[in-house]
Design an enzyme around this catalytic site. Structure first.
Site, PDB file in Angstrom:
ATOM      1  N   LYS A  26       0.520  -1.014   0.403  1.00 50.26           N
ATOM      2  CA  LYS A  26      -0.072  -0.368  -0.264  1.00 50.26           C
ATOM      3  C   LYS A  26       0.690   1.278   0.150  1.00 50.26           C
ATOM      4  O   LYS A  26       1.395   1.870   0.987  1.00 50.26           O
ATOM      5  CB  LYS A  26      -0.890   0.035   1.204  1.00 50.26           C
ATOM      6  CG  LYS A  26      -1.980   0.898   1.266  1.00 50.26           C
ATOM      7  CD  LYS A  26      -3.174   0.773   1.797  1.00 50.26           C
ATOM      8  CE  LYS A  26      -4.730   2.292   2.232  1.00 50.26           C
ATOM      9  NZ  LYS A  26      -4.835   2.334   1.046  1.00 50.26           N
TER      10      LYS A  26
HETATM   11  N1  PMP Z   1      -7.535  -1.168  -3.334  1.00 46.02           N
HETATM   12  C1  PMP Z   1      -7.104  -0.074  -2.787  1.00 46.02           C
HETATM   13  C2  PMP Z   1      -6.642   0.389  -4.432  1.00 46.02           C
HETATM   14  C3  PMP Z   1      -7.290   0.553  -1.959  1.00 46.02           C
HETATM   15  O1  PMP Z   1      -6.934   1.851  -1.584  1.00 46.02           O
HETATM   16  C4  PMP Z   1      -7.369  -0.839  -0.763  1.00 46.02           C
HETATM   17  C5  PMP Z   1      -8.258   0.407   0.770  1.00 46.02           C
HETATM   18  N2  PMP Z   1      -6.639   0.020   1.307  1.00 46.02           N
HETATM   19  C6  PMP Z   1      -7.957  -1.844  -1.558  1.00 46.02           C
HETATM   20  C7  PMP Z   1      -7.837  -2.435  -2.474  1.00 46.02           C
HETATM   21  C8  PMP Z   1      -9.291  -2.149  -0.110  1.00 46.02           C
HETATM   22  O2  PMP Z   1      -7.948  -2.939   1.263  1.00 46.02           O
HETATM   23  P1  PMP Z   1      -8.790  -3.012   2.646  1.00 46.02           P
HETATM   24  O3  PMP Z   1     -10.238  -3.509   2.393  1.00 46.02           O
HETATM   25  O4  PMP Z   1      -7.717  -3.399   3.044  1.00 46.02           O
HETATM   26  O5  PMP Z   1      -8.806  -1.223   3.326  1.00 46.02           O
END
Ligand code: PMP
Length: 291
Positions: free
Chosen positions: A159
């Site tokens: 991330k």
């Molecule tokens: N894809 C992207 C590009 C994101 O920014 C997020 C949010 N973090 C997600 C998927 C979903 O991830 P999560 O469920 O861990 O928040």
């Protein structure tokens, strides 16, 4: 838009070991994180004072840093404690939590081996826009021309700030056309995800299908929802999904920490009616996060 700028707020941010007044949390303009996108971050949500899957987020933060070839100079348990302390200090029980780490100013070049690693945690109010009725109408997605890069062209499982460059471009493109968000395909034309959330489809076979997270984050919410669906006895297929399969979709929803479970009513010319499955999963997720 009436948003209070993020550098002009009250309260505290934990930064490099100190609980500092919000407005004093500054980083120099010449910093590697800013110029070369060497920044990793987490987006988390606290419900009734407790962060949902807090440790999973902390683990992902550390893993994202490792993928970007740096080490966070704190222990995971310390970050876990800081998040709790900050929520108490800020007197926020339902809020968004942003933990992040970035390379500092010691080197401004492609090579950044000797930069200091800075770490900060901030929390702010971000109401769970939880008007189930309004949400049940479903958001409108465009299909973006921007694609997710392959695994050997970007650190797609981190991330990391740099990956959001194409997400912002894709989302702006969609918003200018009147859409709420956009569907991004992977480099090879498979359905990937939205700009900040994963995607699920109920297809005419009654099963739920979701793309394999080969070129994007395997979201913490995505994994939670797969588990919820399976507990309900609904079969979930993680597989490569092509755009032309949208004509077999009966319900569609996005999942993410910020998006929670958001029904989709339309993708380009394909329309769906958010119905029983969306309602059920939204309700179950809402109950689960509020523990
Ligand atoms: N894809 C992207 C590009 C994101 O920014 C997020 C949010 N973090 C997600 C998927 C979903 O991830 P999560 O469920 O861990 O928040």
């Amino acid at each position: 838009m009436n948003i209070i700028p993020f550098d002009d707020r009250d309260g505290y941010i934990w930064m490099n070991g100190e609980m500092k007044p919000w407005r004093e949390c500054k980083s120099h303009v010449i910093s590697h994180g800013l110029h070369y996108a060497s920044l990793v971050f987490e987006g988390e949500r606290a419900y009734n004072g407790k962060i949902f899957k807090s440790l999973d987020h902390t683990k992902r933060l550390f893993n994202s840093a490792n993928i970007l070839d740096f080490t966070i100079p704190w222990k995971m348990e310390e970050i876990e404690e800081i998040k709790v302390e900050l929520l108490n200090e800020m007197k926020l029980s339902n809020s968004y939590v942003r933990a992040f780490a970035w390379r500092g100013s010691e080197m401004i070049a492609v090579s950044a081996q000797h930069t200091k690693i800075h770490v900060a945690v901030a929390v702010w109010e971000w109401p769970s826009y939880f008007d189930p009725e309004a949400k049940m109408r479903g958001i409108k997605l465009d299909i973006s021309n921007w694609r997710r890069p392959p695994e050997n062209c970007a650190p797609v499982h981190a991330k990391a700030a740099g990956l959001y460059m194409i997400c912002t471009l894709a989302k702006h493109e969609a918003e200018k056309k009147g859409f709420d968000d956009t569907l991004m395909l992977s480099h090879d034309g498979l359905i990937a995800e939205a700009t900040g959330a994963n995607i699920f489809f109920r297809m005419s076979d009654g099963k739920v299908h979701t793309p394999l997270p080969k070129t994007f984050l395997n979201g913490i919410t995505r994994k939670t929802i797969i588990q919820l669906l399976q507990n309900e006895g609904i079969e979930v297929l993680e597989r490569d999904i092509n755009l032309d399969e949208l004509e077999n979709v009966t319900e569609c929803f996005l999942t993410g920490t910020a998006a929670e479970v958001t029904p989709v009513g339309r993708i380009a010319e394909f329309e769906f009616k958010p119905s029983n499955l969306c309602k059920k999963i939204m309700g179950q997720y809402s109950d689960l996060v509020r523990g």
